[in-house]
Design an enzyme around this catalytic site. Structure first.
Site, PDB file in Angstrom:
ATOM      1  N   VAL A 141     -44.278  17.161 -82.707  1.00 45.93           N
ATOM      2  CA  VAL A 141     -44.238  16.009 -81.005  1.00 45.93           C
ATOM      3  C   VAL A 141     -43.581  15.020 -82.844  1.00 45.93           C
ATOM      4  CG1 VAL A 141     -45.245  14.187 -80.289  1.00 45.93           C
ATOM      5  CG2 VAL A 141     -46.281  15.964 -80.509  1.00 45.93           C
ATOM      6  N   GLY A 148     -40.457  11.211 -82.524  1.00 46.36           N
ATOM      7  CA  GLY A 148     -40.342  10.226 -81.612  1.00 46.36           C
ATOM      8  C   GLY A 148     -39.304  10.045 -80.511  1.00 46.36           C
ATOM      9  N   PHE A 149     -38.293  10.332 -80.203  1.00 43.69           N
ATOM     10  CA  PHE A 149     -37.344  10.502 -79.437  1.00 43.69           C
ATOM     11  C   PHE A 149     -37.514  11.477 -79.426  1.00 43.69           C
ATOM     12  CE2 PHE A 149     -35.993   6.395 -80.468  1.00 43.69           C
ATOM     13  CZ  PHE A 149     -36.254   5.576 -79.114  1.00 43.69           C
ATOM     14  N   GLY A 150     -37.569  12.679 -79.950  1.00 44.85           N
ATOM     15  CA  GLY A 150     -38.001  13.614 -80.295  1.00 44.85           C
ATOM     16  C   GLY A 150     -38.503  15.433 -81.014  1.00 44.85           C
ATOM     17  N   ASP A 195     -28.554   4.347 -93.297  1.00 44.95           N
ATOM     18  CA  ASP A 195     -30.688   4.258 -92.802  1.00 44.95           C
ATOM     19  C   ASP A 195     -30.826   5.246 -94.800  1.00 44.95           C
ATOM     20  OD1 ASP A 195     -32.962   4.161 -92.720  1.00 44.95           O
ATOM     21  OD2 ASP A 195     -33.034   5.642 -90.294  1.00 44.95           O
TER      22      ASP A 195
END
Ligand SMILES: *[C@@H]1O[C@H](CO)[C@@H](O)[C@H](O)[C@H]1NC(C)=O
Ligand SMILES: *[C@@H]1O[C@H](CO)[C@@H](O)[C@H](O)[C@H]1NC(C)=O
Ligand SMILES: *[C@@H]1O[C@H](CO)[C@@H](O)[C@H](O)[C@H]1NC(C)=O
Ligand SMILES: *[C@@H]1O[C@H](CO)[C@@H](O)[C@H](O)[C@H]1NC(C)=O
Ligand SMILES: *[C@@H]1O[C@H](CO)[C@@H](O)[C@H](O)[C@H]1NC(C)=O
Ligand SMILES: *[C@@H]1O[C@H](CO)[C@@H](O)[C@H](O)[C@H]1NC(C)=O
Ligand SMILES: *[C@@H]1O[C@H](CO)[C@@H](O)[C@H](O)[C@H]1NC(C)=O
Ligand SMILES: *[C@@H]1O[C@H](CO)[C@@H](O)[C@H](O)[C@H]1NC(C)=O
Ligand SMILES: *[C@@H]1O[C@H](CO)[C@@H](O)[C@H](O)[C@H]1NC(C)=O
Ligand SMILES: *[C@@H]1O[C@H](CO)[C@@H](O)[C@H](O)[C@H]1NC(C)=O
Ligand SMILES: *[C@@H]1O[C@H](CO)[C@@H](O)[C@H](O)[C@H]1NC(C)=O
Length: 849
Positions: A516, A518-520, A633
């Site tokens: 799992v 977060g966005f994917g 980032d």
């Protein structure tokens, strides 16, 4: 005294009187807004209401589609306000306001009973500047779901305008046969740092994070927020006119309290409040003179938590503000009353001591702030819980609070809108208001009202039903208006493969091994008849916020080729799927070899080699391509390691094409959205919006310290001096105690000269002034030198035993770590499994990527 003097004096008094008369009927105006527009939309006349608002006609603010129709409401409203007229249109219309810089409230007022237009056809979006306030908003559905029996809707937002920007608010019908409308708009300026974090604030003053990582979370100027709740505890709402000047209304909290409690009103109204910890406009006095507690009675209170449940939309970060004020005559010393506070069942205060927080002063309001991440897909309604419980060591066994404010922070695409509520079930019994709240309070000392125990409000019930319904439906993104075109990806063919969803299913055994994200989710897959192992990152279906990063990552990465940059093999963009295919990285990410891990510790030499690899990769981004690429980032979690331990920079979702070397980019909107990961963010970037490749240098400096110390850059539970790794390192460097920060696993491995040189280069990356920081090329040189120097000192203590740590079997240790935000599956903290750090960086920086 001569008569002229008296004349002047009486003249002045007369003038003052005039001033008083002409000012609003608002009680105790503590803050006078510079701007206050109250617009009576669809009306050509102005209207004054008893709350002190003067509603003016809207036509002069309409900048687009002047032929939208003004339509009178069906039934003249019983509520005073701009509700008798509305402006409607089947096409977009825009209001444009010339307002000064600084934060503003935007308020939208709606009544949903009007003639000429069909109630259920009101379906639209509202945008203010770059922010989406409402999207596919079904007004009748929302009005019906609202607990309020009237057909009114009210929304409040905070946005921050930059110099010279006009504020444009657009109303956009969502489908061809639907329309958009508005009854009233209000724009009010607010003090600059009431809700936004002051740039000079120390991180200890930043909202404390809840629910994910441990990074404090400043409310940056470029965030927009929606007020979800502004609740005072008490028996009556505080109307806009009684606010401190910003026309905020304070609702009562009793719908959201789910356990027994006791309300105390008008506490010590003879004592003047002292606003020494917060500005006096923070909240009206009355807020601090009523409180809810557990009904302090010996140990009776130890059996439960005083609890609030606040329904919120998932998939957003929230700012939670708790207001306290100690006025109880029985509480005399800090420690007399102290309690625990849990937010989302996470302990956020183990010694909440209001008197202690207010320097032992009675009647001093204090505010505590938390940034609460509610993970999810923005389609669900969840409860945000607040619980309080006496600390067993406290003299009085009780807990108390005066007010709760909760704001939703925009997501990375600038969106604030949540889903529509689901329709009420047929024949659902009409809900009755739980408590009639028109009892006037007038006691002068402590008066208590027993409050309802375990009440369940209609809103909560409804949202619960809504979730059940949602579960039954097939959730598809391709609803009207949201469908995605699949032709808008401009990827040079040949640089990057395109995969079909069928191929992706085959490669992953129908998305079988899920990790799992977060966005994917990230999957290990095999392509080309199983001959090539790949990492497959599948963005969540319907994750609107993902599209931009998805495209960005493809467009950037498909053009980059460097041994220290992760390779993108291809992508799949079909119907609802957004999938990225990367080379598989056996050894996972660097962070997973540094801390919070079961992996064997990396030796100093390996760490140095990794840093050199990263530095080369970044140097390539900064100088090796046509245009400067700023990664934005850089952090250990985004550094991947292949089976040969070669470091590769990954995650280009935030990367931006920069200007010429060293020239900052700060003019266009897209570039002024500060993004990155808290703890690694260049202060020059987030404070002054200056973005150059030196921002990457800063983050790289933080990463060097991370590598050296084996800890996260920000640990909020650490004592203040050590909380920020960068500050702590500077401090130790100055004091000559650098060895304090070195990872205990590295003790004895680092030659002192190497430690000095390495720290120097790290700290030079962290210089406040970006132009003073070294270039990545220089850094590569220094680090290579450090490595050589270290090599020449092989016999330094017992480094040999470390450098032979068996590293080749990393893939066993890290499971199938693949991409930076992928695998955390080898039994570490639950929160890391569910919400990897990478996603944190997105939710933490809700401004658009
Ligand atoms: C509203 O209008 C009245 C009468 O013109 C004026 O006295 C008052 O100051 C106005 N209030 C605001 C908030 O502008
Ligand atoms: C509020 O605080 C400001 C600044 O501290 C002060 O000047 C002002 O008089 C205060 N207002 C009231 C009504 O107390
Ligand atoms: C206001 O609008 C109404 C209806 O649209 C119109 O009859 C009236 O003349 C207008 N009044 C003014 C002062 O423009
Ligand atoms: C706002 O609207 C005005 C008038 O239509 C337009 O000139 C201006 O460019 C718009 N500003 C923004 C930031 O969209
Ligand atoms: C909005 O909600 C109403 C029910 O209140 C429903 O009849 C209507 O179809 C909805 N409109 C859209 C566009 O979904
Ligand atoms: C606490 O509650 C008990 C039972 O409800 C009552 O008998 C007692 O007087 C209370 N004590 C105080 C200090 O209020
Ligand atoms: C209060 O809530 C916390 C957090 O959910 C929980 O750990 C604790 O057991 C609760 N205490 C009681 C007495 O229910
Ligand atoms: C939120 O809390 C209320 C009150 O405890 C409860 O009835 C409701 O089911 C909760 N909703 C969700 C989504 O958990
Ligand atoms: C809904 O889901 C079921 C089972 O997954 C599927 O068979 C059906 O085709 C889906 N319906 C729609 C409208 O997508
Ligand atoms: C989108 O992709 C699907 C499958 O590849 C294709 O059938 C469809 O025609 C495409 N739609 C558009 C608008 O290009
Ligand atoms: C995969 O296997 C099939 C049949 O065995 C073959 O036709 C095809 O060329 C292979 N594809 C690749 C990329 O090796």
């Amino acid at each position: 005294m001569d008569t002229t003097g008296t004349h002047i004096a009486s003249g002045a008094i007369f003038f003052l009187l005039l001033l008083c008369l002409s000012s609003l009927s608002i009680a105790d105006v503590i803050y006078s807004p510079v701007e206050l527009f109250s617009i009576n939309c669809g009306s050509n006349s102005s209207l004054s209401t008893r709350d002190g608002r003067n509603w003016t006609a809207d036509i002069k603010f309409l900048s687009e589609n002047k032929d939208s129709v003004a339509a009178p409401a069906l039934t003249p409203s019983t509520l005073e306000g701009p509700y008798t007229d509305a402006r409607f249109s089947h096409s977009q219309f825009t209001y444009s306001f010339s307002v000064s810089t600084g934060p503003k409230f935007i308020r939208l007022f709606y009544s949903t009973s009007y003639q000429n237009f069909h109630r259920s056809k009101a379906y639209f979006s509202v945008k203010a500047g770059p922010y989406t306030l409402l999207q596919y908003f079904n007004a009748s559905l929302n009005a019906d779901a609202d607990d309020d029996p009237d057909n009114f809707l009210f929304r409040e937002y905070c946005i921050n305008l930059r110099d010279g920007e006009r504020l444009n608010i657009s109303f956009i019908p969502s489908t061809e046969d639907s329309y958009a409308f508005i009854n009233g708009i209000e724009i009010v300026s607010m003090p600059p740092f009431l809700y936004y974090t002051h740039p000079d604030d120390d991180i200890t003053g930043w909202p404390q994070p809840v629910g994910l990582n441990t990074n404090p979370f400043p409310i940056e100027n470029n965030y927009a927020m929606e007020t979800k709740y502004r609740l005072r505890v008490g028996d009556q709402q505080i109307p806009a006119s009684q606010d401190t000047g910003m026309l905020r209304s304070w609702d009562v909290d009793n719908k959201y309290v789910t356990t027994q409690s006791v309300l105390s009103l008008d506490i010590e109204s003879g004592i003047k409040l002292r606003f020494t910890k917060t500005p006096n406009y923070t909240a009206p006095d009355t807020v601090y003179r009523s409180l809810r507690n557990m009904g302090s009675n010996g140990t009776v209170n130890m059996g439960f938590n005083l609890t609030w449940q606040l329904p919120v939309d998932s998939g957003f970060t929230y700012l939670l503000r708790l207001h306290f004020c100690q006025l109880d005559p029985r509480i005399e010393n800090p420690g007399d009353l102290s309690f625990f506070i849990f937010v989302q069942d996470q302990l956020v205060e183990d010694w909440a001591d209001v008197l202690g927080w207010s320097d032992k002063q009675k009647g001093v309001p204090v505010v505590r702030q938390y940034a609460v991440v509610i993970p999810g897909n923005q389609q669900e309604r969840l409860n945000l819980s607040l619980k309080m419980h006496p600390n067993p060591q406290s003299l009085a066994k009780d807990a108390q609070i005066n007010a709760i404010e909760l704001f939703k922070i925009n997501d990375p695409t600038g969106n604030l809108a949540g889903p529509n509520p689901d329709p009420p079930l047929p024949q659902s019994p009409k809900r009755v208001p739980l408590e009639s709240s028109n009892k006037k309070s007038h006691g002068t000392t402590m008066r208590t009202l027993a409050a309802i125990a375990g009440s369940v409000s209609g809103v909560l019930l409804l949202s619960f039903i809504a979730i059940l319904i949602k579960r039954r439906k097939n959730v598809t993104v391709n609803e009207k208006g949201t469908s995605r075109d699949n032709g808008s990806l401009f990827v040079p063919t040949g640089l990057c493969r395109h995969f079909s969803i069928k191929e992706m299913r085959t490669a992953t055994n129908n998305f079988d091994e899920v990790f799992v994200g977060g966005f994917g989710n990230v999957y290990k897959g095999h392509i080309d008849n199983g001959s090539t192992t790949v990492a497959i990152k599948r963005l969540k279906q319907g994750s609107r916020q993902g599209i931009r990063e998805f495209k960005n990552e493809i467009e950037m990465l498909s053009q980059l080729r460097h041994p220290n940059i992760v390779s993108l093999i291809g992508y799949c963009y079909e119907s609802n799927e957004m999938i990225l295919v990367y080379e598989f990285m056996d050894c996972g990410n660097l962070r997973d070899h540094l801390y919070d891990t079961d992996n064997p510790s990396l030796s100093w030499k390996h760490r140095l080699q990794t840093c050199i690899g990263v530095a080369r990769g970044l140097d390539y981004l900064h100088t090796g391509v046509k245009q400067v690429i700023i990664h934005r980032d850089v952090k250990s979690a985004n550094i991947l390691l292949d089976e040969k331990w070669e470091a590769k920079v990954s995650d280009f979702g935030l990367a931006r094409i920069g200007g010429p070397m060293g020239i900052s980019m700060m003019t266009t909107r897209v570039n002024t959205e500060v993004k990155g990961s808290i703890g690694y963010l260049d202060p020059e970037y987030y404070k002054r919006n200056i973005l150059t490749e030196k921002s990457d240098v800063y983050s790289f400096g933080v990463m060097l310290l991370e590598v050296l110390s084996g800890r996260h850059p920000l640990l909020h539970w650490e004592e203040k001096q050590r909380m920020s790794l960068a500050n702590w390192a500077k401090h130790c460097y100055e004091k000559g105690t650098l060895s304090e920060i070195v990872d205990s696993e590295l003790k004895g491995q680092i030659k002192p000269q190497c430690l000095n040189k390495f720290s120097e280069v790290a700290l030079s990356c962290l210089l406040e002034d970006g132009t003073q920081r070294p270039s990545m090329k220089d850094i590569v040189g220094v680090l290579e030198f450090v490595l050589q120097f270290q090599d020449s000192a092989v016999n330094y203590e017992d480094s040999s035993s470390h450098s032979t740590v068996p590293l080749s079997d990393c893939s066993e240790n890290t499971g199938s770590s693949m991409t930076s935000d992928g695998d955390r599956s080898n039994g570490r903290m639950e929160s890391f499994v569910l919400i990897p750090d990478d996603v944190f960086s997105e939710t933490k920086n809700p401004k658009g990527r």
